[in-house]
Design a protein around this motif. Structure first.
Motif, PDB file in Angstrom:
ATOM      1  N   LYS A   1      10.008 -19.170   1.095  1.00  0.00           N
ATOM      2  CA  LYS A   1      10.673 -17.724   1.729  1.00  0.00           C
ATOM      3  C   LYS A   1      10.203 -16.746   0.754  1.00  0.00           C
ATOM      4  CE  LYS A   1      12.859 -21.007   3.744  1.00  0.00           C
ATOM      5  NZ  LYS A   1      13.141 -22.376   3.424  1.00  0.00           N
ATOM      6  N   TYR A   2       9.340 -15.932   1.138  1.00  0.00           N
ATOM      7  CA  TYR A   2       8.895 -14.753  -0.058  1.00  0.00           C
ATOM      8  C   TYR A   2       9.724 -13.788   0.148  1.00  0.00           C
ATOM      9  CZ  TYR A   2       4.514 -17.315  -0.998  1.00  0.00           C
ATOM     10  OH  TYR A   2       3.761 -18.384  -1.234  1.00  0.00           O
ATOM     11  N   THR A   3      11.338 -14.144  -0.188  1.00  0.00           N
ATOM     12  CA  THR A   3      12.045 -13.109  -0.404  1.00  0.00           C
ATOM     13  C   THR A   3      13.455 -13.670  -0.631  1.00  0.00           C
ATOM     14  OG1 THR A   3      13.524 -11.014   0.878  1.00  0.00           O
ATOM     15  CG2 THR A   3      13.276 -13.358   2.300  1.00  0.00           C
ATOM     16  N   PHE A   4      14.426 -13.077  -1.144  1.00  0.00           N
ATOM     17  CA  PHE A   4      15.693 -13.481  -1.865  1.00  0.00           C
ATOM     18  C   PHE A   4      16.486 -14.461  -1.219  1.00  0.00           C
ATOM     19  CE2 PHE A   4      15.132  -8.749  -2.226  1.00  0.00           C
ATOM     20  CZ  PHE A   4      14.202  -8.822  -3.405  1.00  0.00           C
ATOM     21  N   SER A   5      16.613 -15.697  -1.849  1.00  0.00           N
ATOM     22  CA  SER A   5      17.558 -16.661  -1.561  1.00  0.00           C
ATOM     23  C   SER A   5      18.211 -16.992  -2.888  1.00  0.00           C
ATOM     24  CB  SER A   5      16.968 -18.018  -1.108  1.00  0.00           C
ATOM     25  OG  SER A   5      17.893 -18.742  -0.955  1.00  0.00           O
TER      26      SER A   5
ATOM     27  N   GLU B   1       5.707 -12.805  -7.825  1.00  0.00           N
ATOM     28  CA  GLU B   1       6.574 -11.683  -7.484  1.00  0.00           C
ATOM     29  C   GLU B   1       7.441 -12.142  -6.300  1.00  0.00           C
ATOM     30  OE1 GLU B   1       3.059  -9.680  -6.630  1.00  0.00           O
ATOM     31  OE2 GLU B   1       2.626 -11.487  -5.447  1.00  0.00           O
ATOM     32  N   ASN B   2       8.391 -11.354  -5.975  1.00  0.00           N
ATOM     33  CA  ASN B   2       9.246 -11.357  -4.664  1.00  0.00           C
ATOM     34  C   ASN B   2       9.336 -10.236  -4.137  1.00  0.00           C
ATOM     35  OD1 ASN B   2      10.492 -12.966  -2.771  1.00  0.00           O
ATOM     36  ND2 ASN B   2      12.025 -13.823  -4.308  1.00  0.00           N
ATOM     37  N   PHE B   3       9.661 -10.377  -2.631  1.00  0.00           N
ATOM     38  CA  PHE B   3       9.708  -9.007  -1.898  1.00  0.00           C
ATOM     39  C   PHE B   3      10.863  -8.803  -1.064  1.00  0.00           C
ATOM     40  CE2 PHE B   3       5.388 -10.959  -1.895  1.00  0.00           C
ATOM     41  CZ  PHE B   3       4.627  -9.765  -2.296  1.00  0.00           C
ATOM     42  N   PRO B   4      11.471  -7.677  -1.116  1.00  0.00           N
ATOM     43  CA  PRO B   4      12.528  -7.458  -0.153  1.00  0.00           C
ATOM     44  C   PRO B   4      12.043  -7.881   1.331  1.00  0.00           C
ATOM     45  CG  PRO B   4      11.902  -5.556  -1.577  1.00  0.00           C
ATOM     46  CD  PRO B   4      10.998  -6.505  -1.847  1.00  0.00           C
ATOM     47  N   ARG B   5      13.079  -8.311   2.139  1.00  0.00           N
ATOM     48  CA  ARG B   5      12.627  -8.674   3.283  1.00  0.00           C
ATOM     49  C   ARG B   5      11.796  -7.454   4.312  1.00  0.00           C
ATOM     50  NH1 ARG B   5      14.621  -8.893   8.726  1.00  0.00           N
ATOM     51  NH2 ARG B   5      14.261 -10.775   9.927  1.00  0.00           N
ATOM     52  N   ASP B   6      12.261  -6.328   4.160  1.00  0.00           N
ATOM     53  CA  ASP B   6      11.461  -5.199   4.885  1.00  0.00           C
ATOM     54  C   ASP B   6      10.033  -5.022   4.059  1.00  0.00           C
ATOM     55  OD1 ASP B   6      13.592  -4.791   6.513  1.00  0.00           O
ATOM     56  OD2 ASP B   6      14.257  -2.997   5.555  1.00  0.00           O
ATOM     57  N   SER B   7       9.871  -5.483   3.193  1.00  0.00           N
ATOM     58  CA  SER B   7       8.426  -5.391   2.643  1.00  0.00           C
ATOM     59  C   SER B   7       7.560  -6.347   3.455  1.00  0.00           C
ATOM     60  CB  SER B   7       8.333  -5.632   1.134  1.00  0.00           C
ATOM     61  OG  SER B   7       8.928  -4.708   0.227  1.00  0.00           O
ATOM     62  N   LEU B   8       8.132  -7.556   3.611  1.00  0.00           N
ATOM     63  CA  LEU B   8       7.587  -8.572   4.386  1.00  0.00           C
ATOM     64  C   LEU B   8       7.152  -8.216   5.667  1.00  0.00           C
ATOM     65  CD1 LEU B   8       9.256 -12.000   3.462  1.00  0.00           C
ATOM     66  CD2 LEU B   8       7.263 -11.194   2.484  1.00  0.00           C
ATOM     67  N   LYS B   9       8.356  -7.260   6.182  1.00  0.00           N
ATOM     68  CA  LYS B   9       8.082  -6.856   7.530  1.00  0.00           C
ATOM     69  C   LYS B   9       6.925  -5.737   7.650  1.00  0.00           C
ATOM     70  CE  LYS B   9      11.396  -4.797  10.775  1.00  0.00           C
ATOM     71  NZ  LYS B   9      11.997  -5.744  11.829  1.00  0.00           N
ATOM     72  N   THR B  10       6.891  -4.951   6.607  1.00  0.00           N
ATOM     73  CA  THR B  10       5.819  -4.097   6.519  1.00  0.00           C
ATOM     74  C   THR B  10       4.603  -4.291   6.527  1.00  0.00           C
ATOM     75  OG1 THR B  10       7.482  -2.583   5.392  1.00  0.00           O
ATOM     76  CG2 THR B  10       5.171  -2.253   5.331  1.00  0.00           C
ATOM     77  N   PHE B  11       4.271  -5.444   5.975  1.00  0.00           N
ATOM     78  CA  PHE B  11       2.797  -5.920   6.025  1.00  0.00           C
ATOM     79  C   PHE B  11       2.592  -6.834   7.266  1.00  0.00           C
ATOM     80  CE2 PHE B  11       3.861  -9.020   2.620  1.00  0.00           C
ATOM     81  CZ  PHE B  11       4.367  -8.165   1.715  1.00  0.00           C
ATOM     82  N   VAL B  12       3.685  -7.785   7.401  1.00  0.00           N
ATOM     83  CA  VAL B  12       3.470  -8.617   8.719  1.00  0.00           C
ATOM     84  C   VAL B  12       3.282  -7.822   9.952  1.00  0.00           C
ATOM     85  CG1 VAL B  12       4.342 -10.582   9.953  1.00  0.00           C
ATOM     86  CG2 VAL B  12       4.293 -10.596   7.574  1.00  0.00           C
TER      87      VAL B  12
END
Ligand SMILES: Cc1cc2nc3c(=O)[nH]c(=O)nc-3n(C[C@H](O)[C@H](O)[C@H](O)COP(=O)(O)OP(=O)(O)OC[C@H]3O[C@@H](n4cnc5c(N)ncnc54)[C@H](O)[C@@H]3O)c2cc1C
Ligand code: SF4
Ligand code: SF4
Ligand code: SF4
Lengths: 314, 281
Positions: free
Chosen positions: B75-79, B136-147
């Motif tokens: 998961k490319y966001t925080f856990s 690197e890791n991404f905030p979830r909203d970053s994922l949302k932005t590019f997906v």
């Protein structure tokens, strides 16, 4: 200044050269005074001890002559014998005794520690004394109440009589939950100002934690005994700290573009005042006791890479 | 120095087909945790479990191999797996715990083990720490932005995310599509920009995809404990290995990326320090 402190610590640990002539003189004088005061009864004991010391010295000399290797051994043995055990005091100000309890949770090392390694010379419930003696190290637990003249006086006396003063636990270091005190209650409604000890005296070393864990206490003791200054350094660096709050994470980590969302701060918090929201610590000030554990544990405030590698054998 | 101290580096994958099917790469993390659980080396594992919200992982205490395998995949966001460690010790009563994390997460755990100021009787319960490589890791909203904004899909539809061959990949029911990594740059969290650790240099065992072929992982054994567990898992047939020299693209690429990360990180640290900002490294 730091070097001076390090030397002091080393000396206190018996790692430095033997006390210089001045110290010897002072000690001799003190001995003389004590001697004249004590009853004749104790004299034989004193003399016997002297005789034993002399015999030990004689023995060491003899061994020194017999072979070089043995001479080396006996001379280090002699140093160990001569070096005084560090005199440690435990001073209880305004706190919950949690740190003292943590200390006693080290059952396994405590007996050796107390009998062979250190002399506890002063401490509430531990040593029954009216007069505070000279100490090499004073562990001070709890914050100090400005309206309690006895506490203030005691703390000043600690500074005077102790080579090193350690803020032992978060109350002594940051004020911790006593920061919420605002007086108006029994037994003394006037008691409202509880401050970390570094507000009033110079502190040499601090061990945060509410309470400081049994393991950190054990690690500090082992480091002290081994003269491992590298391990102790972060605690010397924290000595002047007198303020902490969960909001420090925002100020010092998140707002400084350092946070990685690792969650260590949340792990460290004893009161569940922190949770992770969108990968960042969110601070509930109503639960926070201002212990400073979160910021201390955060790997982005300071990071002991070399120590970790050493501990892991990497 | 690109890889930190290690004992051995190999290319490896889990032999269990069930793990292969769901794992991100060679399934090393899941296979090792399952093996450790079954051999009672650990009594439970803290992993990045899925939640009802797509791509919003949550630290999960897995008590069975099934639960470990259910949390497989990157998961490319925080856990922040550390946040449940105390609970695993005190509420679940676990004496031996395994976990997985990015290098920065491992740093937090290792710092706690060396300086356990406020974590009474927690540090010694960590029996296996697996590190995953991380650029690197991404905030979830970053994922949302590019997906959603750049790849014309939605987080709910994406089954798998991956970074490789210069692109950020998503697999949704219709297709697999890639976005050039320069399009994702600038969306990573700022804390990553000073990070100097690519290959989880302080873990017991660290693993990632780079260096090995698809479906395989590159694995470093580091501590005695990590090496013992990995070797035992290989001997038990749970994991198969190949020498790094026999696989493509091999260590050279990994070294290039690891050094590149260090160089970039040091430059950023210098830039910040010159502005009067702090850095722990
Ligand atoms: C943010 C991030 C960036 C990465 N960058 C790289 C890279 O640049 N190069 C590279 O080679 N590899 C990178 N990886 C690692 C890679 O994607 C795989 O996770 C790794 O190879 C393990 O695969 P596996 O098949 O062995 O594990 P699996 O068996 O699939 O298990 C993966 C384990 O990791 C846990 N996990 C997943 N996401 C997270 C998370 N965000 N935080 C903590 N734990 C998590 C899961 O719960 C699971 O237990 C990255 C991983 C992450 C999370
Ligand atoms: S947030 Fe928690 S750890 Fe941090 S100071 Fe407050 S009580 Fe202590
Ligand atoms: S420990 Fe530090 S870096 Fe980690 S989440 Fe908390 S504030 Fe961020
Ligand atoms: S790049 Fe470094 S700081 Fe960022 S998530 Fe990965 S390990 Fe953590």
């Amino acid at each position: 200044m730091l070097d001076g402190l390090k030397n002091k610590l080393r000396k206190f640990l018996g790692l430095e050269a033997k006390p210089d002539a001045e110290d010897d003189e002072a000690k001799a004088k003190l001995k003389q005074e004590i001697k004249s005061e004590v009853e004749a009864q104790s004299k034989p004991a004193e003399e016997a001890k002297k005789a034993a010391d002399a015999a030990a010295e004689e023995e060491a000399k003899k061994q020194a002559e017999s072979s070089e290797q043995i001479s080396k051994e006996s001379s280090t043995q002699e140093v160990e014998k001569v070096a005084d055990k560090p005199k440690i005091g435990y001073i209880h100000m305004s706190g919950c005794t949690g740190d003292g309890m943590s200390l006693t949770e080290n059952y396994d090392i405590l007996s050796t520690l107390l009998t062979d390694m250190v002399d506890i010379v002063y401490g509430t419930t531990l040593v029954d004394l009216w007069e505070m003696p000279e100490m090499d190290l004073a562990l001070v637990e709890g914050s100090v109440c400005l309206q309690d003249e006895h506490s203030v006086k005691e703390l000043m006396e600690v500074r005077e009589k102790s080579g090193l003063v350690c803020a032992f636990g978060s109350c002594a270091m940051t004020g911790c939950f006593t920061r919420y005190a605002r007086g108006g209650q029994l037994a003394q409604p006037k008691h409202e100002s509880f401050v970390p000890i570094s507000d009033l005296i110079k502190v040499d070393c601090a061990i945060p934690g509410c309470p400081a864990s049994p393991e950190i206490i054990a690690k500090v003791v082992v480091a002290l005994i081994n003269g491992d200054m590298d391990y102790l350094q972060p605690m010397l660096d924290m000595a002047a700290c007198n303020l902490a709050c969960g909001c420090d994470l925002q100020t010092n980590v998140v707002s400084k573009a350092l946070c990685t969302g690792c969650g260590t701060c949340v792990l460290a918090c004893p009161t569940r005042a922190l949770e992770m929201v969108e990968g960042r610590p969110s601070h509930n000030k109503n639960r926070c006791i201002k212990c400073g554990a979160c910021t201390t544990h955060c790997p982005r405030t300071w990071f002991p890479a070399e120590q970790i590698k050493k501990d892991l054998g990497l | 120095m690109a890889f930190g101290t290690y004992k051995e580096v190999v290319s490896a994958r889990a032999t269990d087909k069930a793990i292969q099917k769901v794992a991100q790469d060679g399934g090393i993390v899941s296979a090792l945790l399952c093996y450790a659980l079954e051999e009672n080396i650990i009594e439970g594992a803290i992993v990045a479990g899925d939640t009802e919200d797509a791509w919003k992982p949550e630290p999960t205490i897995a008590m069975t191999p099934e639960e470990i395998i259910a949390a497989a995949g990157t998961k490319y966001t925080f856990s922040p797996n550390a946040i449940r460690l105390k609970e695993a010790v005190r509420q679940y009563g676990l004496e031996k715990i395994g976990t997985v994390g990015t290098p920065c997460q491992i740093m937090g755990l290792r710092k706690m083990q060396s300086y356990p100021f406020a974590t009474r009787f927690v540090a010694d319960k960590l029996a296996l720490i697996i590190g995953i490589f991380c650029m690197e890791n991404f905030p979830r909203d970053s994922l949302k932005t590019f997906v959603e904004g750049k790849m014309n899909s939605s987080l709910e539809n994406v089954n798998k995310m991956d970074i490789g061959k210069g692109k950020f990949w998503i697999t949704d029911p219709e297709k697999e599509s890639g976005l050039a990594l320069k399009e994702t740059h600038g969306y990573e969290q700022a804390g990553c920009n000073i990070c100097l650790d690519y290959v989880a240099e302080l873990a017991d065992v660290s693993t990632g995809s780079v260096g090995s072929p698809d479906g395989w992982s590159t694995v470093f054994t580091r501590t005695d404990n990590g090496a013992d567990i990995f070797t035992a898992a290989v001997e038990a047939g749970v994991i198969e290995t190949k020498p790094m020299d026999d696989v493509k693209p091999g260590l050279e690429l990994l070294e290039k990326l690891a050094n590149g990360k260090k160089d970039k990180g040091r430059k950023e640290i210098e830039r910040r320090v010159n502005m009067g900002l702090p850095s722990p490294f």
